[in-house]
Design an enzyme around this catalytic site. Sequence first.
Site, mmCIF file in Angstrom:
data_model
loop_
_atom_site.group_PDB
_atom_site.id
_atom_site.type_symbol
_atom_site.label_atom_id
_atom_site.label_comp_id
_atom_site.label_asym_id
_atom_site.label_seq_id
_atom_site.Cartn_x
_atom_site.Cartn_y
_atom_site.Cartn_z
ATOM 1 N N CYS A 33 105.442 50.360 60.165
ATOM 2 C CA CYS A 33 104.643 49.838 61.277
ATOM 3 C C CYS A 33 105.301 50.066 62.635
ATOM 4 O O CYS A 33 104.669 49.885 63.669
ATOM 5 C CB CYS A 33 104.367 48.347 61.077
ATOM 6 N N CYS A 103 106.018 41.032 59.285
ATOM 7 C CA CYS A 103 106.721 40.620 60.511
ATOM 8 C C CYS A 103 107.620 39.416 60.236
ATOM 9 O O CYS A 103 108.741 39.342 60.747
ATOM 10 C CB CYS A 103 105.725 40.289 61.618
#
Length: 134
Positions: A33, A103
């Site tokens: 990402c 995340c």
Amino acid sequence: MYSEKVMDHFSNPRNVGEIEDPSGVGTVGNAKCGDIMRMYLDIDDNGIIQDAKFKTFGCGAAVATSSMATELVKGRTVTQALEVTNKAVMEALDGLPPEKVHCSLLAEEAIHAALWDYAKKNDISIEGLEDPVK
């Protein structure tokens, strides 16, 4: 999609920046990402985290999880900080969308990487902490 807490920590991130001469610093990233997270810790002689700061390049969720992670480790011992998991970060933020869970994993990994750096610099072992490179 995002909770109010996620939006608040993204719009008003806490503890952004660097610590001069940190006790430990850890950098982690997710090539998939593109998020990169660097966490700085200031740990006193009693093993208590006096300050934590971060610099993150990434999406809003990466900024929010970095911000929350620094809030969760400040004032804790290194052993207690090791217990701050990605789940704890997500719960403190009132959840993340499934596609943003990575995340919170980065935030946990950044804490561990900074603690590993601290342990190496001080030639100590922190029970439960493993080399983040493995």
